[in-house]
Scaffold this active site. Structure first.
Site, PDB file in Angstrom:
ATOM      1  N   LYS A  10      38.371  34.784  39.509  1.00  0.00           N
ATOM      2  CA  LYS A  10      38.452  36.208  39.871  1.00  0.00           C
ATOM      3  C   LYS A  10      39.877  36.770  39.870  1.00  0.00           C
ATOM      4  O   LYS A  10      40.151  37.812  40.457  1.00  0.00           O
ATOM      5  CB  LYS A  10      37.766  36.540  41.212  1.00  0.00           C
ATOM      6  CG  LYS A  10      36.380  35.977  41.393  1.00  0.00           C
ATOM      7  CD  LYS A  10      35.524  36.025  40.166  1.00  0.00           C
ATOM      8  CE  LYS A  10      35.111  37.441  39.777  1.00  0.00           C
ATOM      9  NZ  LYS A  10      34.303  37.394  38.506  1.00  0.00           N
ATOM     10  N   GLY A  47      41.430  37.539  36.982  1.00  0.00           N
ATOM     11  CA  GLY A  47      41.661  38.258  35.722  1.00  0.00           C
ATOM     12  C   GLY A  47      41.603  37.345  34.500  1.00  0.00           C
ATOM     13  O   GLY A  47      42.070  37.705  33.423  1.00  0.00           O
ATOM     14  N   HIS A  51      39.720  26.562  35.626  1.00  0.00           N
ATOM     15  CA  HIS A  51      39.936  26.921  37.032  1.00  0.00           C
ATOM     16  C   HIS A  51      40.309  25.672  37.849  1.00  0.00           C
ATOM     17  O   HIS A  51      40.371  25.728  39.073  1.00  0.00           O
ATOM     18  CB  HIS A  51      38.661  27.496  37.639  1.00  0.00           C
ATOM     19  CG  HIS A  51      38.232  28.813  37.076  1.00  0.00           C
ATOM     20  ND1 HIS A  51      39.102  29.850  36.817  1.00  0.00           N
ATOM     21  CD2 HIS A  51      36.996  29.289  36.755  1.00  0.00           C
ATOM     22  CE1 HIS A  51      38.413  30.894  36.359  1.00  0.00           C
ATOM     23  NE2 HIS A  51      37.149  30.577  36.301  1.00  0.00           N
ATOM     24  N   SER A  91      36.785  40.562  45.018  1.00  0.00           N
ATOM     25  CA  SER A  91      36.162  40.419  43.708  1.00  0.00           C
ATOM     26  C   SER A  91      35.161  39.256  43.727  1.00  0.00           C
ATOM     27  O   SER A  91      34.049  39.368  43.193  1.00  0.00           O
ATOM     28  CB  SER A  91      37.249  40.188  42.651  1.00  0.00           C
ATOM     29  OG  SER A  91      36.679  40.037  41.375  1.00  0.00           O
TER      30      SER A  91
HETATM   31  P1  A3P Z   1      37.261  43.184  40.102  1.00  0.00           P
HETATM   32  O1  A3P Z   1      36.064  42.502  40.651  1.00  0.00           O
HETATM   33  O2  A3P Z   1      38.301  43.449  41.156  1.00  0.00           O
HETATM   34  O3  A3P Z   1      36.951  44.409  39.306  1.00  0.00           O
HETATM   35  P2  A3P Z   1      37.898  36.698  36.293  1.00  0.00           P
HETATM   36  O4  A3P Z   1      37.845  37.059  34.853  1.00  0.00           O
HETATM   37  O5  A3P Z   1      38.973  35.739  36.659  1.00  0.00           O
HETATM   38  O6  A3P Z   1      36.554  36.302  36.824  1.00  0.00           O
HETATM   39  O7  A3P Z   1      38.333  38.015  37.082  1.00  0.00           O
HETATM   40  C1  A3P Z   1      37.461  39.113  37.198  1.00  0.00           C
HETATM   41  C2  A3P Z   1      38.226  40.322  37.664  1.00  0.00           C
HETATM   42  O8  A3P Z   1      39.072  40.790  36.590  1.00  0.00           O
HETATM   43  C3  A3P Z   1      37.321  41.462  38.039  1.00  0.00           C
HETATM   44  O9  A3P Z   1      37.986  42.168  39.092  1.00  0.00           O
HETATM   45  C4  A3P Z   1      37.298  42.235  36.730  1.00  0.00           C
HETATM   46  O10 A3P Z   1      36.876  43.570  36.838  1.00  0.00           O
HETATM   47  C5  A3P Z   1      38.762  42.153  36.335  1.00  0.00           C
HETATM   48  N1  A3P Z   1      38.969  42.490  34.926  1.00  0.00           N
HETATM   49  C6  A3P Z   1      38.281  42.042  33.851  1.00  0.00           C
HETATM   50  N2  A3P Z   1      38.705  42.637  32.733  1.00  0.00           N
HETATM   51  C7  A3P Z   1      39.690  43.489  33.095  1.00  0.00           C
HETATM   52  C8  A3P Z   1      40.535  44.392  32.366  1.00  0.00           C
HETATM   53  N3  A3P Z   1      40.423  44.546  31.063  1.00  0.00           N
HETATM   54  N4  A3P Z   1      41.440  45.103  33.084  1.00  0.00           N
HETATM   55  C9  A3P Z   1      41.550  44.957  34.410  1.00  0.00           C
HETATM   56  N5  A3P Z   1      40.793  44.119  35.146  1.00  0.00           N
HETATM   57  C10 A3P Z   1      39.867  43.386  34.491  1.00  0.00           C
END
Ligand code: A3P
Length: 284
Positions: free
Chosen positions: A42, A44, A97, A127
């Site tokens: 989570k 990004g 991870h 998130s």
């Molecule tokens: P949120 O739940 O705060 O929106 P991961 O990929 O590690 O699982 O992380 C997921 C998080 O990254 C989520 O955060 C998601 O919305 C965000 N995310 C994914 N793509 C993104 C983008 N292009 N720009 C900004 N945030 C992004």
């Protein structure tokens, strides 16, 4: 819907048999040409995968629009990802991870390029709460209060955020290691992407960079079915309950954590991270 524990770390899916995790740690051989995306879940991860795919395809969208994101940069610790990576020729983009103590030992002798992406843990928490509420992989948190406790105790997928970050940041002086925060990526994406290109030895023309910025943006990624996780069957992710790409902003925790929770969090952060240079953490 239970976690599988391995060397002190809870793993979420049936996908992580301990003998596989042991095999990955002992036997997976990294090559100097490998490029690794490492994160606590989570933070990004998928955004960074999209960006790297667009760097290597010079802003062209064919790859990101035809191959699911989890096949473009497979997760090393899943059996499927491992299979895709093991005998792959050429560039191997890979994601993990895993905390450092479970990572393939060969990393310590390798020049593989490692990008460690991390994010304000308060946003990681929020998130994660929403993610685990739509996922069917492990038991759903009943409330944010409950998930808050689990997160602080490290009883969430891949364990304690604090240990994860502390472990990987110990590598930060190595020349093949790049630390990047979600916040700097969001606040000045262009600049962060240029930093990534430099680290990876890649060069983009201005129009290629512009295409990358457009296609890795939250809105465009959310529409790309190869990247937005809507291809996952609903027995894994309940698409009715919410989206994988939820909000995509820094600081959303302020909407959800109470003042009291925020104070508890500050104290825990202080206790666990006080000895690290605080300028590593840009969200203060
Ligand atoms: P949120 O739940 O705060 O929106 P991961 O990929 O590690 O699982 O992380 C997921 C998080 O990254 C989520 O955060 C998601 O919305 C965000 N995310 C994914 N793509 C993104 C983008 N292009 N720009 C900004 N945030 C992004």
């Amino acid at each position: 819907d239970e976690y599988v524990w391995f060397e002190g770390i809870p793993f979420p899916f049936v996908n992580f048999p301990p003998e596989h995790l042991r095999n990955v740690k002992e036997n997976f051989v990294l090559k100097d040409e490998d490029v690794l995306i490492l994160t606590f879940p989570k933070s990004g991860t998928n955004w960074l995968i999209e960006i790297l795919c667009l760097i290597y395809s010079k802003g062209d969208t064919k790859w990101i629009q035809s191959v699911p994101i989890w096949e473009r940069s497979p997760w090393l610790e899943t059996s499927n990802g491992y299979k895709l990576l093991k005998d792959k020729e050429g560039l191997r983009l890979m994601t993990s991870h895993l905390p450092i103590h479970l990572f393939p030992k060969s990393i310590f002798k390798s020049n593989a390029k490692v990008i460690y992406l991390f994010r304000n843990p308060r946003d990681v928490l929020v998130s994660g709460y929403f993610f685990w509420t739509i996922s069917n992989l492990v038991k759903r948190p009943e409330s944010l209060e409950q998930y808050f406790e689990w997160f602080i105790q490290g009883n969430v997928a891949f364990g304690s955020w604090f240990d994860h970050v502390r472990g990987w940041l110990s590598m930060r002086e190595k020349k093949n290691f790049l630390m990047l925060s979600y916040e700097e990526l969001k606040w000045d994406t262009r600049n962060a992407v240029q930093k990534l290109c430099q680290f990876l030895g890649q060069k983009l023309e201005p129009d290629e960079l512009n295409s990358l910025l457009k296609h890795s943006s939250f809105q465009v990624m959310k529409e790309n079915k190869m990247s937005n996780y809507t291809l996952l069957p609903s027995n894994l992710l309940d698409h009715e309950r919410g989206s994988f790409l939820r909000k995509g902003i820094p600081g959303d925790w302020k909407t959800y954590l109470t003042v009291a929770q925020a104070e508890v969090f500050d104290k825990v952060f202080e206790e666990k991270m006080a000895d690290l240079p605080q300028e590593l953490f840009p969200w203060k």
